[in-house]
Motif scaffolding. Sequence first.
Motif, PDB file in Angstrom:
ATOM      1  N   VAL A  38      -5.141  -0.948   0.200  1.00  0.00           N
ATOM      2  CA  VAL A  38      -4.719  -1.082  -1.194  1.00  0.00           C
ATOM      3  C   VAL A  38      -5.042  -2.493  -1.656  1.00  0.00           C
ATOM      4  CG1 VAL A  38      -2.778  -0.970  -2.810  1.00  0.00           C
ATOM      5  CG2 VAL A  38      -2.895   0.624  -0.869  1.00  0.00           C
ATOM      6  N   VAL A  39      -5.823  -2.587  -2.727  1.00  0.00           N
ATOM      7  CA  VAL A  39      -6.194  -3.886  -3.288  1.00  0.00           C
ATOM      8  C   VAL A  39      -5.232  -4.190  -4.435  1.00  0.00           C
ATOM      9  CG1 VAL A  39      -8.037  -5.270  -4.310  1.00  0.00           C
ATOM     10  CG2 VAL A  39      -8.601  -3.451  -2.676  1.00  0.00           C
ATOM     11  N   GLY A  40      -4.380  -5.170  -4.221  1.00  0.00           N
ATOM     12  CA  GLY A  40      -3.395  -5.544  -5.229  1.00  0.00           C
ATOM     13  C   GLY A  40      -2.019  -5.002  -4.898  1.00  0.00           C
ATOM     14  N   ALA A  41      -1.025  -5.892  -4.896  1.00  0.00           N
ATOM     15  CA  ALA A  41       0.366  -5.490  -4.635  1.00  0.00           C
ATOM     16  C   ALA A  41       1.220  -5.752  -5.865  1.00  0.00           C
ATOM     17  CB  ALA A  41       0.921  -6.251  -3.435  1.00  0.00           C
ATOM     18  N   GLY A  42       0.649  -5.434  -7.035  1.00  0.00           N
ATOM     19  CA  GLY A  42       1.341  -5.657  -8.293  1.00  0.00           C
ATOM     20  C   GLY A  42       1.904  -4.387  -8.886  1.00  0.00           C
ATOM     21  N   ASP A  53      -3.815  -9.313  -1.345  1.00  0.00           N
ATOM     22  CA  ASP A  53      -3.414  -9.934  -2.604  1.00  0.00           C
ATOM     23  C   ASP A  53      -3.136 -11.399  -2.305  1.00  0.00           C
ATOM     24  OD1 ASP A  53      -2.027 -10.752  -5.016  1.00  0.00           O
ATOM     25  OD2 ASP A  53      -1.654  -8.628  -5.420  1.00  0.00           O
ATOM     26  N   ASP A  54      -3.576 -12.295  -3.185  1.00  0.00           N
ATOM     27  CA  ASP A  54      -3.347 -13.723  -2.950  1.00  0.00           C
ATOM     28  C   ASP A  54      -2.201 -14.278  -3.790  1.00  0.00           C
ATOM     29  OD1 ASP A  54      -4.552 -13.616  -5.432  1.00  0.00           O
ATOM     30  OD2 ASP A  54      -5.817 -15.380  -5.112  1.00  0.00           O
ATOM     31  N   ASP A  55      -1.494 -13.424  -4.527  1.00  0.00           N
ATOM     32  CA  ASP A  55      -0.465 -13.852  -5.463  1.00  0.00           C
ATOM     33  C   ASP A  55       0.906 -13.909  -4.792  1.00  0.00           C
ATOM     34  OD1 ASP A  55       0.528 -14.720  -7.842  1.00  0.00           O
ATOM     35  OD2 ASP A  55       0.256 -12.830  -8.928  1.00  0.00           O
ATOM     36  N   ARG A  78       8.286  -4.375 -13.604  1.00  0.00           N
ATOM     37  CA  ARG A  78       7.466  -3.193 -13.312  1.00  0.00           C
ATOM     38  C   ARG A  78       7.018  -3.110 -11.849  1.00  0.00           C
ATOM     39  NH1 ARG A  78       5.237  -7.306 -15.325  1.00  0.00           N
ATOM     40  NH2 ARG A  78       3.231  -8.100 -14.651  1.00  0.00           N
ATOM     41  N   GLN A  79       7.026  -4.227 -11.125  1.00  0.00           N
ATOM     42  CA  GLN A  79       6.524  -4.238  -9.746  1.00  0.00           C
ATOM     43  C   GLN A  79       7.696  -3.967  -8.797  1.00  0.00           C
ATOM     44  OE1 GLN A  79       4.021  -7.689  -9.023  1.00  0.00           O
ATOM     45  NE2 GLN A  79       3.076  -7.509 -11.050  1.00  0.00           N
ATOM     46  N   ASP A 121      -7.691   0.803  -5.562  1.00  0.00           N
ATOM     47  CA  ASP A 121      -7.764  -0.442  -6.310  1.00  0.00           C
ATOM     48  C   ASP A 121      -6.819  -0.379  -7.497  1.00  0.00           C
ATOM     49  OD1 ASP A 121      -8.465  -2.833  -7.490  1.00  0.00           O
ATOM     50  OD2 ASP A 121     -10.291  -2.049  -8.407  1.00  0.00           O
ATOM     51  N   GLY A 122      -5.853  -1.296  -7.514  1.00  0.00           N
ATOM     52  CA  GLY A 122      -4.907  -1.347  -8.625  1.00  0.00           C
ATOM     53  C   GLY A 122      -4.846  -2.713  -9.267  1.00  0.00           C
ATOM     54  N   THR A 123      -5.942  -3.481  -9.171  1.00  0.00           N
ATOM     55  CA  THR A 123      -5.950  -4.827  -9.733  1.00  0.00           C
ATOM     56  C   THR A 123      -6.157  -4.781 -11.243  1.00  0.00           C
ATOM     57  OG1 THR A 123      -8.334  -5.070  -9.407  1.00  0.00           O
ATOM     58  CG2 THR A 123      -6.910  -5.742  -7.606  1.00  0.00           C
ATOM     59  N   ASP A 124      -5.815  -5.890 -11.907  1.00  0.00           N
ATOM     60  CA  ASP A 124      -6.076  -5.982 -13.349  1.00  0.00           C
ATOM     61  C   ASP A 124      -7.166  -7.012 -13.639  1.00  0.00           C
ATOM     62  OD1 ASP A 124      -4.761  -8.296 -12.751  1.00  0.00           O
ATOM     63  OD2 ASP A 124      -3.167  -8.072 -14.242  1.00  0.00           O
ATOM     64  N   ASP A 125      -7.962  -7.304 -12.612  1.00  0.00           N
ATOM     65  CA  ASP A 125      -9.061  -8.261 -12.759  1.00  0.00           C
ATOM     66  C   ASP A 125     -10.393  -7.504 -12.748  1.00  0.00           C
ATOM     67  OD1 ASP A 125     -10.067 -11.192 -12.554  1.00  0.00           O
ATOM     68  OD2 ASP A 125     -11.094 -10.158 -10.903  1.00  0.00           O
TER      69      ASP A 125
END
Length: 343
Positions: free
Chosen positions: A126-130, A152-154, A163-164, A217-221
Amino acid sequence: MIGLLGFVGLWALGRWRGWGDGWLLAAAGWWLVLMLAGLPILAGTLPARLLGGRVEAWLVFGLLALVALGYREVLRAVRRRKVAEPVPAAPGAFREAELDRYARHIILREIGGPGQKRLMAAKVLVVGAGGLGSPVLLYLAAAGVGVIGVIDDDVVEGSNLQRQVIHSDGRIGMPKVFSAEAAMRALNPFIEVRPYHRRLTGEIAVDLVRDYDLVLDGTDDIDTRYLVNRACVAAGVPLLSGAITQWEGQLSLFHPATGAPCYACVFPVKPAPGLVPTCAEAGVAAPLPGVIGAMMAMEAVKWVTGAGEGLAGRLMIHDALFAETRVIAVRRRADCAVCGGRH
């Protein structure tokens, strides 16, 4: 007689006080000690008067009682140890706790035992843990996906918690991948979680993706989306991609190896800067990531188990504001710069 009364008295006292059967063993030992200590006296005529028989007979009785009671205590200890130790499952079999946990999957005709075993053997990245990654990770963990990687680097911020839902107020400041790992392990201790606290870059993307059976992929980038797509096409791994903004979301399965388009086939031109605002810029309804993320997890479960009809070659668009969902067909492009002519 004195030894016999002491034996019975100590046993009765232990039972009355609730000391357990171990006191029966102690009483027997005490009886034996008393007999041995009294041998010099009992060698004369006292055995007949005090014990009602020969001292040798009473010693044999005490020894036999001690051996019997000791044997019983050993058996009980072995049984307790056997119950306390978890019984490993036979190769390819479910453990009892797993049968109970996944029972609702196993009784589904479209999943069943074989499908659940495929989930337990699957490796999903999973790409992104947002916003989207939160429900995706929770439901993949709950479903029993054997290995779940998350990159995720955040770090968790207070503004994320609207929401997360995988994160919590107490984990503000913690890297999102470790916060997600804690929540997933708490939900399902039978899975393996691989957290990658770093940004996905072109140098590591293909090698990382190759280790997995499916990528979500769940990123917003935007740049990360195109990077993940290129890595999945190069590695031949299917990509489930979701996106949200304000009140709308979309998702599809991109897998050129099966004749479906890749992400770049459907979105060949990257939007100009500012044309597609992020959630931080445009806002997002709190439950929307849960709706789309749950759909992504559902499509992942279907893909792994082979249940139903997936979204390969189809793009689902959900409008939460007007409660409308529609699905449109999408096709490969022969001139696609990413997958054209590769499969």
